[in-house]
Each structure stands twice: as structure tokens, then as C-alpha cells.
Enzyme design. Sequence first.
Site, mmCIF file in Angstrom:
data_model
loop_
_atom_site.group_PDB
_atom_site.id
_atom_site.type_symbol
_atom_site.label_atom_id
_atom_site.label_comp_id
_atom_site.label_asym_id
_atom_site.label_seq_id
_atom_site.Cartn_x
_atom_site.Cartn_y
_atom_site.Cartn_z
ATOM 1 C CG MET A 91 -1.967 -1.148 1.153
ATOM 2 S SD MET A 91 -2.909 -1.214 -0.394
ATOM 3 C CE MET A 91 -3.987 0.208 -0.169
ATOM 4 N NE ARG A 92 4.210 4.441 2.136
ATOM 5 C CZ ARG A 92 3.700 5.562 2.636
ATOM 6 N NH1 ARG A 92 2.503 5.563 3.194
ATOM 7 N NH2 ARG A 92 4.365 6.679 2.567
ATOM 8 C CG HIS A 110 -5.536 -2.290 -10.017
ATOM 9 N ND1 HIS A 110 -5.375 -1.436 -8.939
ATOM 10 C CD2 HIS A 110 -6.633 -1.855 -10.684
ATOM 11 C CE1 HIS A 110 -6.328 -0.520 -8.967
ATOM 12 N NE2 HIS A 110 -7.099 -0.747 -10.014
#
Length: 202
Positions: A91-92, A110
Site C-alpha cells: 500500500m505504498r 490490481h
Amino acid sequence: MTDRLRVGVLVSGRGSNLRALLAAADGAAYQVVRVLSNVAGAPALELAAAAGVPTAVIPHRDYARRADFEDALSAELRAAHVQLVVLAGFMRVLTPHFVGAWRDRIVNIHPSLLPAFPGLDAQAQALAAGVRVAGCTAHLVDEGTDTGPILAQAAVPVRWDDTAEALSARILVEEHRLLPRVVNALALGTLRVEGRRVMGDL
Ligand code: GRF
């Protein structure tokens, strides 16, 4: 098999895609050799440890500069002789600094049919847009947000009464099928990337 592709996986949370990669690795052309998390206590770390894969936590907050955080990731990956980096719920946002260091060697999964609905909450974006078909995309990571060359996609229907949770769960089943197949195909060399087009087969 002695020369399986050495895969490093970056995670931040639950790790269900990591679990799928680990489950499919037996007899595959790849092996997961390192799992890195920016979040201490991420459930994904326990999955890795249970599978005997070395892990490390690299908290992004420990670094004043993004480039220094990314260099710390790269150092761990290089120490493990990683050849392919897989983002599995990481999540970066990775900057051009990291992307350039691992050009064409970073794969992301994704939860939308890109180029539709990049970024966060892709499943809710799909519902809000009223599309009748949703799905997931495995793609190479470039400098944009979910804009890199598309490696493979899988579609699922959107139901009239769907919620973001129900749609996410339906898409996740396909993510778990798609990601190990894509990583294995890259390991076997049956997928070739030429510019934005991907040739070959899964
Ligand atoms: C998945 O939906 C993936 O598509 C997105 O983040 C989620 C990660 O889930 N990039 P998990 O940690 O693999 O269970």
C-alpha cells in the site's frame, strides 16, 4: 529444479495473493525467496514465515525520504538475489527511483480491468460507474499509478445487487488464479513484453 526465478513479494496486509503465490510455487518455475512488509504485524508476514520464507519489516515511517525507504527495500531484495518483485497488496506508491532500479521487473495485481479504475477502491469505483463486467489485472509497474503494460486480465460479472464487498470477493478469486500463472509465465519466458504489448501466452 535449480534455477527457478527468484521472486520477492512486497506486502502491507492480509496477504491472500501471497498465499496463492506460495501455494502454487511447488513445482512452478518460480520460488518466493523474500517477503517484505512496510507494516509490522501484517498477517501476510505470518503466512510467509509458515511457508519458511524469510521476511523483513521495513517501516516507511522510519525514513525521512521516500528514496531512502525504497533503497532499504532494494537492499533487502538484492541481498536475497531477487529477480522479480511482486506487489501483493503493497500500500505504498513506489517512486520512479524504485521503478527505475527494477525496470520491467515489478508486477502488480490490481482489482479492476485496467485502464479503468486505477488507484484506490477500484471495486467501489466500478460499482459507482455502473459497469456490468469487472475483474482484475496483472501488470508491469511503471512510473504511473496502475498504468504499466498489461500482462493478463480476468473478468467477473457485476450483479444487480452487488456490494463492494461481494464484488471484491468475486474478483479476489480470480486474482488468486491469475497472479501465480502470470509469475510462472514470466519465469518460463512464455510472456514477452514489447513496449506496451505483451506477446505469448499464459
Ligand atoms: C488485492 O485486492 C489486490 O488486488 C490489491 O490489494 C489487495 C491485496 O489483498 N492490490 P491481499 O493482501 O493479497 O489479500
